[in-house]
Design a protein around this motif. Structure first.
Motif, PDB file in Angstrom:
ATOM      1  N   ARG A   1      31.580  -5.603 -93.909  1.00  0.00           N
ATOM      2  CA  ARG A   1      31.202  -4.440 -94.683  1.00  0.00           C
ATOM      3  C   ARG A   1      32.214  -4.104 -95.774  1.00  0.00           C
ATOM      4  O   ARG A   1      31.971  -3.223 -96.575  1.00  0.00           O
ATOM      5  CB  ARG A   1      30.987  -3.240 -93.753  1.00  0.00           C
ATOM      6  CG  ARG A   1      29.786  -3.430 -92.854  1.00  0.00           C
ATOM      7  CD  ARG A   1      29.420  -2.156 -92.157  1.00  0.00           C
ATOM      8  NE  ARG A   1      28.233  -2.327 -91.358  1.00  0.00           N
ATOM      9  CZ  ARG A   1      26.988  -2.222 -91.803  1.00  0.00           C
ATOM     10  NH1 ARG A   1      26.781  -1.946 -93.065  1.00  0.00           N
ATOM     11  NH2 ARG A   1      25.961  -2.400 -91.004  1.00  0.00           N
ATOM     12  N   ALA A   2      33.372  -4.808 -95.765  1.00  0.00           N
ATOM     13  CA  ALA A   2      34.318  -4.573 -96.846  1.00  0.00           C
ATOM     14  C   ALA A   2      33.845  -5.205 -98.143  1.00  0.00           C
ATOM     15  O   ALA A   2      34.292  -4.848 -99.229  1.00  0.00           O
ATOM     16  CB  ALA A   2      35.698  -5.131 -96.473  1.00  0.00           C
ATOM     17  N   ALA A   3      32.940  -6.163 -98.041  1.00  0.00           N
ATOM     18  CA  ALA A   3      32.448  -6.842 -99.237  1.00  0.00           C
ATOM     19  C   ALA A   3      31.511  -5.927-100.014  1.00  0.00           C
ATOM     20  O   ALA A   3      30.821  -5.092 -99.459  1.00  0.00           O
ATOM     21  CB  ALA A   3      31.712  -8.117 -98.835  1.00  0.00           C
ATOM     22  N   THR A   4      31.517  -6.097-101.341  1.00  0.00           N
ATOM     23  CA  THR A   4      30.636  -5.344-102.218  1.00  0.00           C
ATOM     24  C   THR A   4      29.749  -6.316-102.974  1.00  0.00           C
ATOM     25  O   THR A   4      29.979  -7.538-102.973  1.00  0.00           O
ATOM     26  CB  THR A   4      31.428  -4.501-103.226  1.00  0.00           C
ATOM     27  OG1 THR A   4      32.095  -5.396-104.145  1.00  0.00           O
ATOM     28  CG2 THR A   4      32.452  -3.620-102.522  1.00  0.00           C
ATOM     29  N   ILE A   5      28.769  -5.774-103.635  1.00  0.00           N
ATOM     30  CA  ILE A   5      27.871  -6.619-104.418  1.00  0.00           C
ATOM     31  C   ILE A   5      28.631  -7.307-105.549  1.00  0.00           C
ATOM     32  O   ILE A   5      28.324  -8.444-105.919  1.00  0.00           O
ATOM     33  CB  ILE A   5      26.684  -5.787-104.954  1.00  0.00           C
ATOM     34  CG1 ILE A   5      25.607  -6.714-105.532  1.00  0.00           C
ATOM     35  CG2 ILE A   5      27.139  -4.769-105.984  1.00  0.00           C
ATOM     36  CD1 ILE A   5      24.325  -5.991-105.880  1.00  0.00           C
ATOM     37  N   ASN A   6      29.667  -6.645-106.074  1.00  0.00           N
ATOM     38  CA  ASN A   6      30.497  -7.258-107.120  1.00  0.00           C
ATOM     39  C   ASN A   6      31.267  -8.458-106.565  1.00  0.00           C
ATOM     40  O   ASN A   6      31.432  -9.474-107.252  1.00  0.00           O
ATOM     41  CB  ASN A   6      31.478  -6.232-107.689  1.00  0.00           C
ATOM     42  CG  ASN A   6      30.768  -5.165-108.509  1.00  0.00           C
ATOM     43  OD1 ASN A   6      29.821  -5.461-109.233  1.00  0.00           O
ATOM     44  ND2 ASN A   6      31.206  -3.928-108.387  1.00  0.00           N
TER      45      ASN A   6
END
Length: 349
Positions: A17-22
């Motif tokens: 969940r630390a990942a972002t779409i960017n």
């Protein structure tokens, strides 16, 4: 994930969940817009690009934020189910079917029970739809039969799928259950067994399902020269308790019918109780048929003959309809009923 991308992801703390779409866009070497299109299943993305982005999201455990998606698209990724139906098993089966269709789609199901007899129930549904910013709603009988509710949903721009015994709307918004045909099959079956003194325990007269089943059953018997007098028709409420009350009227008469057609299985269970208390044997002295073919039908003794309407499949079709592109022309969706013969009927003595 190739080793260099895995190392880069770990170096930047891009996991779960630390990942972002960017982050996904950067690691995949594509634009943020492309990742967004992959998430929302847009047909504008090349197959190889889609596979690469989806594989990357799986590798890092990336899960799109439904709230963020809703804000970006000015709507939520929620499908509503609106109902006023006294049969608990129907509601459960319908929900299971809807969840089958929504699985892995990014959409979630929210339910909204209501009382269609309340003067402000349409405004209550309106508030629910607007507050939740619903993508669309499934309308289950009896609320699906209310044109004022359908008109309100069109007014606020909310998509809907309308489940009903007959076609009440445009094909792209309709799932038809053909209740008249199911009831006619019961009439043909009982007549074939030799029954002529047949009673009905119906649903509420205002319900379209009750009207269609009544017309289908009575019409099929009339075509075979059998009339159903008013004294053999008792209106009930699709509940076990109302089935008990109706059965007491019919089985307490000086001359009992040889067969009873109940408009759902719960009311048929009520007939079983009254018959047992009165010492009336099923099927030797009384044949009984239900409708829905719920799990209850096979658990009664003797097992109940009942009309099967695949409620789970109905829910799946209704939910899938709301996931399709708007304005797609198609035929009316149908779920056809058919009679499941068990041990609750035999020729009259």
């Amino acid at each position: 994930m190739p080793r260099n991308r895995r190392e880069e992801a770990a170096r930047h703390g891009i996991t779960g969940r630390a990942a972002t779409i960017n982050d996904i866009a950067r690691l995949a070497g594509v634009s943020k817009k492309t990742v967004s299109r992959v998430i929302n299943r847009s047909p504008l993305v090349r197959a190889d690009t889609r596979e690469k982005v989806e594989a990357l999201m799986r590798e890092v455990g990336y899960v799109p934020d439904p709230l963020a998606r809703g804000l970006a698209f000015r709507r939520s990724f929620l499908i509503g189910m609106i109902y006023d139906n006294p049969t608990a098993q129907y509601i459960v089966d319908f929900q299971y079917g809807a969840l089958d269709a929504l699985r892995n789609s990014g959409f979630e199901l929210v339910v909204h029970p209501c009382d269609s007899r309340s003067p402000d129930y349409v405004s209550g549904v309106r508030s629910f739809v607007l507050q939740q910013k619903l993508h669309g709603v499934m309308l289950v009988p009896r609320v699906s039969e209310d044109q004022a509710l359908a008109d309100m949903l069109q007014e606020v721009g909310c998509r809907y799928a309308r489940v009903a015994a007959v076609c009440l709307d445009a094909p792209e918004r309709s799932v038809i259950t053909h209740d008249r045909d199911g009831a006619a099959e019961v009439a043909d079956y009982l007549q074939t067994l030799g029954h002529r003194d047949i009673a009905m325990i119906t649903g509420p007269a205002a319900y379209r399902s009750a009207m269609e089943r009544t017309e289908g059953f009575v019409g099929a018997l009339q075509r075979r020269g059998i009339e159903v007098p008013k004294s053999r028709v008792v209106e009930a409420g699709y509940t076990f308790e109302s089935g008990v009350a109706a059965a007491e009227k019919l089985l307490g008469a000086r001359q009992r019918p040889t067969a009873i057609f109940c408009f759902n299985d719960e009311m048929a269970a009520g007939v079983y109780r009254v018959a047992m208390r009165a010492g009336i044997q099923i099927p030797q002295q009384l044949s009984v048929v239900g409708y829905d073919d719920s799990p209850l039908a096979s658990r009664l003794w003797p097992p109940l003959t009942s009309v099967r309407r695949d409620t789970r499949d109905t829910g799946r079709i209704a939910a899938a309809m709301l996931l399709q592109g708007e304005g797609e022309a198609r035929a009316v969706a149908s779920v056809r009923p058919h009679l499941i013969i068990r041990d609750s009927c035999q020729p009259p003595q």
